[in-house]
Design a protein around this motif. Structure first.
Motif, mmCIF file in Angstrom:
data_model
loop_
_atom_site.group_PDB
_atom_site.id
_atom_site.type_symbol
_atom_site.label_atom_id
_atom_site.label_comp_id
_atom_site.label_asym_id
_atom_site.label_seq_id
_atom_site.Cartn_x
_atom_site.Cartn_y
_atom_site.Cartn_z
ATOM 1 N N LEU A 1 0.792 -1.214 0.000
ATOM 2 C CA LEU A 1 0.000 0.000 0.000
ATOM 3 C C LEU A 1 0.832 1.276 0.000
ATOM 4 N N LYS A 2 2.095 1.167 0.288
ATOM 5 C CA LYS A 2 2.913 2.369 0.403
ATOM 6 C C LYS A 2 2.959 3.163 -0.895
ATOM 7 N N GLU A 3 2.876 2.514 -2.022
ATOM 8 C CA GLU A 3 2.956 3.209 -3.307
ATOM 9 C C GLU A 3 1.674 3.969 -3.620
ATOM 10 N N TRP B 1 -8.790 5.754 -1.047
ATOM 11 C CA TRP B 1 -9.502 5.003 -2.079
ATOM 12 C C TRP B 1 -9.971 5.913 -3.227
ATOM 13 N N VAL B 2 -9.926 7.214 -3.020
ATOM 14 C CA VAL B 2 -10.315 8.137 -4.082
ATOM 15 C C VAL B 2 -9.079 8.423 -4.929
ATOM 16 N N ASP B 3 -9.052 7.835 -6.107
ATOM 17 C CA ASP B 3 -7.925 8.042 -7.009
ATOM 18 C C ASP B 3 -8.437 8.700 -8.293
ATOM 19 N N GLU B 4 -7.564 8.914 -9.228
ATOM 20 C CA GLU B 4 -7.926 9.603 -10.474
ATOM 21 C C GLU B 4 -8.999 8.840 -11.259
ATOM 22 N N GLU B 5 -8.935 7.523 -11.228
ATOM 23 C CA GLU B 5 -9.925 6.715 -11.942
ATOM 24 C C GLU B 5 -11.332 6.948 -11.380
ATOM 25 N N LEU B 6 -11.449 6.944 -10.059
ATOM 26 C CA LEU B 6 -12.750 7.170 -9.425
ATOM 27 C C LEU B 6 -13.258 8.579 -9.723
ATOM 28 N N LEU B 7 -12.373 9.577 -9.685
ATOM 29 C CA LEU B 7 -12.786 10.942 -9.991
ATOM 30 C C LEU B 7 -13.293 11.055 -11.422
#
Length: 124
Positions: free
Chosen positions: A19-21, A97-103
């Motif tokens: 998860l660190k990345e 959990w909010v990343d560019e894909e979700l946005l």
């Protein structure tokens, strides 16, 4: 799933995640200074403005710079008195959990919803 070798129907589930990345590090809370203008007692503010040096200045003052300086200082003093600065710590929401894909998915959904509402409105 790792079978445990017993007669139980429960199995050990093992999951390794790096998860660190993907997780953004939390930032320190930012300090924000603001004024809550809704709390001003307008009657008291107006009374203080009427009693200020600004209203006592003679009309015959011909130097505009003097009048503007008095206006700015008087209003700044009154605003500091009636609506003082307050300090608040602004916390960043920790949402890994909010990343560019979700946005992007949310943007597409909102665009489609706006289009649907526009069509629905035209039919009426």
């Amino acid at each position: 799933v790792i079978p445990d070798g017993t007669s139980s129907d429960h199995h050990l589930v093992r999951l390794d995640l790096n998860l660190k990345e993907n997780i953004k590090r939390r930032k320190r809370p930012e300090t924000v200074w603001y004024r809550d203008y809704r709390t001003i007692d307008m009657e008291e503010f107006t009374q203080d403005l009427k009693n200020s040096e600004l209203m006592a200045m003679p009309i015959s003052v011909h130097n505009v710079n003097v009048v503007v300086e008095k206006f700015n200082s008087t209003l700044a003093d009154l605003i500091d008195k009636h609506c003082p600065l307050k300090k608040r710590r602004k916390k960043e929401r920790f949402t890994p959990w909010v990343d560019e894909e979700l946005l992007n998915i949310r943007r597409i959904k909102r665009r489609a919803e706006r289009k649907w509402r526009k069509k629905k409105k035209k039919k009426k």
